[in-house]
Design a protein around this motif. Sequence first.
Motif, mmCIF file in Angstrom:
data_model
loop_
_atom_site.group_PDB
_atom_site.id
_atom_site.type_symbol
_atom_site.label_atom_id
_atom_site.label_comp_id
_atom_site.label_asym_id
_atom_site.label_seq_id
_atom_site.Cartn_x
_atom_site.Cartn_y
_atom_site.Cartn_z
ATOM 1 N N TRP A 13 -0.849 9.423 -14.552
ATOM 2 C CA TRP A 13 -0.918 10.003 -13.206
ATOM 3 C C TRP A 13 -2.042 9.350 -12.397
ATOM 4 N N CYS A 14 -3.198 9.166 -13.013
ATOM 5 C CA CYS A 14 -4.328 8.542 -12.325
ATOM 6 C C CYS A 14 -4.003 7.093 -11.951
ATOM 7 N N GLY A 15 -3.321 6.390 -12.839
ATOM 8 C CA GLY A 15 -2.903 5.030 -12.525
ATOM 9 C C GLY A 15 -1.946 4.998 -11.351
ATOM 10 N N GLN A 16 -1.024 5.946 -11.310
ATOM 11 C CA GLN A 16 -0.083 6.036 -10.197
ATOM 12 C C GLN A 16 -0.811 6.326 -8.892
ATOM 13 N N LEU A 17 -1.801 7.202 -8.954
ATOM 14 C CA LEU A 17 -2.570 7.541 -7.754
ATOM 15 C C LEU A 17 -3.347 6.337 -7.241
ATOM 16 N N ARG A 18 -3.958 5.576 -8.153
ATOM 17 C CA ARG A 18 -4.704 4.387 -7.728
ATOM 18 C C ARG A 18 -3.778 3.385 -7.050
ATOM 19 N N ALA A 19 -2.602 3.191 -7.633
ATOM 20 C CA ALA A 19 -1.637 2.259 -7.038
ATOM 21 C C ALA A 19 -1.138 2.768 -5.691
ATOM 22 N N LEU A 20 -0.886 4.057 -5.623
ATOM 23 C CA LEU A 20 -0.426 4.671 -4.378
ATOM 24 C C LEU A 20 -1.480 4.523 -3.288
ATOM 25 N N ALA A 21 -2.739 4.702 -3.666
ATOM 26 C CA ALA A 21 -3.824 4.588 -2.690
ATOM 27 C C ALA A 21 -3.880 3.193 -2.098
ATOM 28 N N VAL A 22 -3.681 2.184 -2.939
ATOM 29 C CA VAL A 22 -3.749 0.794 -2.473
ATOM 30 C C VAL A 22 -2.511 0.417 -1.664
ATOM 31 N N GLN A 23 -1.335 0.768 -2.184
ATOM 32 C CA GLN A 23 -0.093 0.274 -1.606
ATOM 33 C C GLN A 23 0.401 1.086 -0.411
ATOM 34 N N ARG A 24 0.229 2.390 -0.458
ATOM 35 C CA ARG A 24 0.797 3.253 0.581
ATOM 36 C C ARG A 24 -0.257 3.771 1.565
ATOM 37 N N LEU A 25 -1.429 4.146 1.048
ATOM 38 C CA LEU A 25 -2.402 4.831 1.892
ATOM 39 C C LEU A 25 -3.396 3.878 2.566
ATOM 40 N N ARG A 26 -3.798 2.836 1.861
ATOM 41 C CA ARG A 26 -4.771 1.922 2.465
ATOM 42 C C ARG A 26 -4.255 1.266 3.748
ATOM 43 N N PRO A 27 -2.978 0.833 3.806
ATOM 44 C CA PRO A 27 -2.483 0.272 5.078
ATOM 45 C C PRO A 27 -2.579 1.262 6.239
ATOM 46 N N LEU A 28 -2.318 2.532 5.980
ATOM 47 C CA LEU A 28 -2.460 3.545 7.029
ATOM 48 C C LEU A 28 -3.919 3.731 7.415
ATOM 49 N N ALA A 29 -4.801 3.694 6.418
ATOM 50 C CA ALA A 29 -6.229 3.835 6.696
ATOM 51 C C ALA A 29 -6.733 2.683 7.550
ATOM 52 N N GLU A 30 -6.251 1.477 7.275
ATOM 53 C CA GLU A 30 -6.711 0.300 8.013
ATOM 54 C C GLU A 30 -6.244 0.320 9.460
ATOM 55 N N LYS A 31 -5.185 1.053 9.745
ATOM 56 C CA LYS A 31 -4.707 1.172 11.123
ATOM 57 C C LYS A 31 -5.460 2.249 11.896
ATOM 58 N N GLY A 32 -6.227 3.068 11.199
ATOM 59 C CA GLY A 32 -6.962 4.137 11.853
ATOM 60 C C GLY A 32 -8.180 3.625 12.600
ATOM 61 N N GLU A 33 -8.715 4.477 13.466
ATOM 62 C CA GLU A 33 -9.902 4.142 14.252
ATOM 63 C C GLU A 33 -11.120 4.804 13.614
ATOM 64 N N PRO A 34 -12.158 4.047 13.274
ATOM 65 C CA PRO A 34 -13.351 4.655 12.663
ATOM 66 C C PRO A 34 -13.903 5.784 13.531
ATOM 67 N N GLY A 35 -14.258 6.871 12.872
ATOM 68 C CA GLY A 35 -14.801 8.012 13.587
ATOM 69 C C GLY A 35 -13.768 8.933 14.195
ATOM 70 N N ARG A 36 -12.495 8.672 13.941
ATOM 71 C CA ARG A 36 -11.428 9.519 14.474
ATOM 72 C C ARG A 36 -10.574 10.056 13.333
ATOM 73 N N VAL A 37 -9.992 11.231 13.514
ATOM 74 C CA VAL A 37 -9.060 11.781 12.535
ATOM 75 C C VAL A 37 -7.819 10.894 12.495
ATOM 76 N N ASN A 38 -7.431 10.497 11.292
ATOM 77 C CA ASN A 38 -6.253 9.649 11.105
ATOM 78 C C ASN A 38 -5.071 10.555 10.740
ATOM 79 N N ARG A 39 -4.361 11.000 11.750
ATOM 80 C CA ARG A 39 -3.273 11.958 11.511
ATOM 81 C C ARG A 39 -2.089 11.347 10.759
ATOM 82 N N PRO A 40 -1.717 10.089 10.988
ATOM 83 C CA PRO A 40 -0.661 9.505 10.152
ATOM 84 C C PRO A 40 -1.051 9.462 8.671
#
Length: 382
Positions: A13-40
């Motif tokens: 499960w932890c391995g899946q979460l790490r992969a999910l964080a890199v593949q699915r969540l990090r791209p969304l995080a990189e599109k966010g604006e620092p200091g703002r809530v990232n609703r997507p």
Amino acid sequence: MTGFALGVDQEEWCGQLRALAVQRLRPLAEKGEPGRVNRPLLAALGELGLLERVFASGALELCLLRESLAYGCTEAETALALQGLGAYPVLRAGSEEQRERWLPRVRTGRAVAAFALSEPGAGSDAAALALAATADTAAAGGGWRLSGEKCWISNAPEADFYTVFARTGEGPGAKGVSAFLVPADRPGLSGAPLDMLSPHPIGSLAFDGVPVGPRDLLGEPGRGFRVAMDTLNLFRPSVGAFAVGMARAALDATLAYTADRTAFGGTLSDLQAVAHRVAEMATRTEAARLLVYAAAGAYDRGAGDVPRRAAMAKLLATETAQYVVDHAVQLHGAVALQRGHLLEHLYREVRAPRIYEGASEVQRTIIAKELYGAAGAAVAAR
């Protein structure tokens, strides 16, 4: 709990979460604006069922979740944790009406929660808060008017509701504090963003006679400080897990870099000074991780020494993460200081956890108080 080891299912499960964080969540995080809530990003955490896990799991699973996400995407970890911190008081102390209105939206990432405890003059000494809740004699059914300020509030001023702690005056110090659920659109409530080192949103709030009533209370009047401490006792070990996740990411990056980087006729890992430094980083990280999960296990068992264990876990893990990330930067050299490098990012992220949810000095005070209290009780029992 004297030791800690993950089962096969937990490791997967932890391995899946790490992969999910890199593949699915990090791209969304990189599109966010620092200091703002990232609703997507929040919506994705809800869609993946991870926000639901914050409220459905115990401390141990929460720690696994936060550590794994932090390893791959600190922004996703922080967004998830802030939802839990802001809404957990509603889960534990809120009315059925409050829970039904807000928690489904928090779990799906459609409503942003915030935990509003700190003030300009009440950071580490949370019991010294001054936000005043004065009786509103004109309100039908009774109520209060909130007047004052909150500061360094994560997700402010963009949250949809705030768990607010104010002085209602039933007693001195912590005994006169009540907790309220305050929607962001309540008249008299305003806020402003603060430009901070950490990339997640942090702001101040101004309360100009904000009306609240009995239906806005979280728990009983005068018992709000207990609501705050119950929340922090759960989340402090998981702050340690967040720190461990960052430390492990920095350590793995350092292992890969020093094993490959050539210098002085070999690789950096051939140099004893480097190898010993990496060994120290790894040892401290593992020790911190064991203490974090021991504290989480104690919380889930309902042990009586949770405040001490939680404080120890947060203290050691956050101080360790600072040490590991700092030395990782040193071993990488100038490349780690470039904007966008993993370690440049971690170097900015790792500093704040030593301050929020109780600074390291506060954790030492809690630990010492608990130790001397236990020693005194043992002497009295003889």
